[in-house]
Design a protein around this motif. Structure first.
Motif, mmCIF file in Angstrom:
data_model
loop_
_atom_site.group_PDB
_atom_site.id
_atom_site.type_symbol
_atom_site.label_atom_id
_atom_site.label_comp_id
_atom_site.label_asym_id
_atom_site.label_seq_id
_atom_site.Cartn_x
_atom_site.Cartn_y
_atom_site.Cartn_z
ATOM 1 N N ARG A 8 0.835 -1.196 0.000
ATOM 2 C CA ARG A 8 0.000 0.000 0.000
ATOM 3 C C ARG A 8 0.884 1.267 0.000
ATOM 4 N NH1 ARG A 8 -5.176 0.082 0.425
ATOM 5 N NH2 ARG A 8 -5.438 -1.914 1.463
ATOM 6 N N ALA A 9 1.947 1.266 0.805
ATOM 7 C CA ALA A 9 2.857 2.420 0.864
ATOM 8 C C ALA A 9 3.577 2.639 -0.463
ATOM 9 C CB ALA A 9 3.866 2.230 1.992
ATOM 10 N N ARG A 10 4.008 1.554 -1.136
ATOM 11 C CA ARG A 10 4.701 1.706 -2.408
ATOM 12 C C ARG A 10 3.757 2.234 -3.481
ATOM 13 N NH1 ARG A 10 7.244 0.707 1.151
ATOM 14 N NH2 ARG A 10 7.178 2.962 1.018
ATOM 15 N N VAL A 11 2.512 1.765 -3.482
ATOM 16 C CA VAL A 11 1.540 2.231 -4.473
ATOM 17 C C VAL A 11 1.259 3.723 -4.254
ATOM 18 C CG1 VAL A 11 -0.855 2.005 -5.267
ATOM 19 C CG2 VAL A 11 0.527 -0.040 -4.882
ATOM 20 N N ILE A 12 1.132 4.129 -3.007
ATOM 21 C CA ILE A 12 0.938 5.553 -2.712
ATOM 22 C C ILE A 12 2.138 6.363 -3.200
ATOM 23 C CG2 ILE A 12 0.799 7.239 -0.829
ATOM 24 C CD1 ILE A 12 -0.969 5.133 0.646
ATOM 25 N N ASP A 13 3.350 5.852 -2.972
ATOM 26 C CA ASP A 13 4.564 6.529 -3.463
ATOM 27 C C ASP A 13 4.511 6.708 -4.984
ATOM 28 O OD1 ASP A 13 5.593 6.568 -0.888
ATOM 29 O OD2 ASP A 13 7.019 4.925 -1.232
ATOM 30 N N GLU A 14 4.168 5.639 -5.695
ATOM 31 C CA GLU A 14 4.093 5.699 -7.161
ATOM 32 C C GLU A 14 3.061 6.719 -7.616
ATOM 33 O OE1 GLU A 14 3.524 2.113 -9.411
ATOM 34 O OE2 GLU A 14 4.833 1.003 -8.067
ATOM 35 N N LYS A 15 1.890 6.663 -6.993
ATOM 36 C CA LYS A 15 0.809 7.575 -7.365
ATOM 37 C C LYS A 15 1.207 9.026 -7.098
ATOM 38 C CE LYS A 15 -2.913 7.293 -4.966
ATOM 39 N NZ LYS A 15 -4.180 6.887 -4.364
ATOM 40 N N ASP A 16 1.846 9.271 -5.964
ATOM 41 C CA ASP A 16 2.295 10.634 -5.644
ATOM 42 C C ASP A 16 3.309 11.144 -6.659
ATOM 43 O OD1 ASP A 16 0.631 10.683 -3.439
ATOM 44 O OD2 ASP A 16 2.241 10.359 -1.977
ATOM 45 N N ARG A 17 4.268 10.283 -7.049
ATOM 46 C CA ARG A 17 5.264 10.701 -8.054
ATOM 47 C C ARG A 17 4.598 10.995 -9.391
ATOM 48 N NH1 ARG A 17 8.428 6.770 -5.528
ATOM 49 N NH2 ARG A 17 7.901 5.220 -7.086
ATOM 50 N N ALA A 18 3.632 10.162 -9.769
ATOM 51 C CA ALA A 18 2.937 10.368 -11.042
ATOM 52 C C ALA A 18 2.112 11.653 -11.005
ATOM 53 C CB ALA A 18 2.050 9.169 -11.351
ATOM 54 N N ARG A 19 1.436 11.899 -9.897
ATOM 55 C CA ARG A 19 0.661 13.142 -9.782
ATOM 56 C C ARG A 19 1.574 14.363 -9.847
ATOM 57 N NH1 ARG A 19 -3.695 11.267 -5.332
ATOM 58 N NH2 ARG A 19 -5.207 10.437 -6.805
ATOM 59 N N TYR A 20 2.720 14.279 -9.170
ATOM 60 C CA TYR A 20 3.676 15.388 -9.213
ATOM 61 C C TYR A 20 4.136 15.631 -10.657
ATOM 62 C CZ TYR A 20 7.858 18.157 -8.685
ATOM 63 O OH TYR A 20 8.808 19.132 -8.828
ATOM 64 N N ALA A 21 4.475 14.549 -11.362
ATOM 65 C CA ALA A 21 4.922 14.675 -12.754
ATOM 66 C C ALA A 21 3.815 15.255 -13.621
ATOM 67 C CB ALA A 21 5.366 13.315 -13.291
ATOM 68 N N SER A 22 2.588 14.837 -13.367
ATOM 69 C CA SER A 22 1.450 15.327 -14.129
ATOM 70 C C SER A 22 1.228 16.815 -13.883
ATOM 71 C CB SER A 22 0.205 14.533 -13.744
ATOM 72 O OG SER A 22 -0.911 15.002 -14.446
ATOM 73 N N GLU A 23 1.380 17.243 -12.632
ATOM 74 C CA GLU A 23 1.204 18.663 -12.304
ATOM 75 C C GLU A 23 2.362 19.500 -12.848
ATOM 76 O OE1 GLU A 23 0.811 18.548 -8.083
ATOM 77 O OE2 GLU A 23 -1.164 17.610 -8.192
#
Length: 111
Positions: A8-23
């Motif tokens: 769960r923590a790794r998936v959150i990390d991935e999602k956060d990085r992707a959102r940052y890249a998207s923004e």
């Protein structure tokens, strides 16, 4: 940390990085562009590389994170004692993160 918490923590990390890249670079799925003219010899290799990059765009990564979260949620409902199939599935989902400092060797999928 147990394997479900780890995942769960790794998936959150991935999602956060992707959102940052998207923004940081907001565009549609074709977020890359050719910035310089390509010679004919480099065209095919560069085109394949850009297809790979586009496949792993922030939008795609966020969608994959949502799917992983749904899988984790279903498995988590089973409780502490996972059946052999779900135990294998969880270990396989954790395997790409084996270089993470919190990953445990006992989580390696037995093939």
């Amino acid at each position: 940390m147990e394997i479900i918490e780890f995942l769960r923590a790794r998936v959150i990390d991935e999602k956060d990085r992707a959102r940052y890249a998207s923004e940081a670079h907001p565009t549609d799925s074709s977020w890359w562009a050719f910035t310089e003219p390509l010679t004919q010899g480099h065209y095919q290799a560069t085109r394949r590389a850009f297809r790979h990059i586009d496949k792993h765009s922030p939008r795609q990564v966020i969608a994959e994170c949502a799917a992983k979260t749904r899988i984790i949620n279903v498995i988590e409902k089973q409780g502490q004692q996972l059946d052999p199939i779900n135990a294998c599935l969880v270990r396989c989902l954790a395997a790409p993160y084996q270089d993470h400092p919190d990953y445990r060797e006992e989580w390696a999928p037995g093939m």
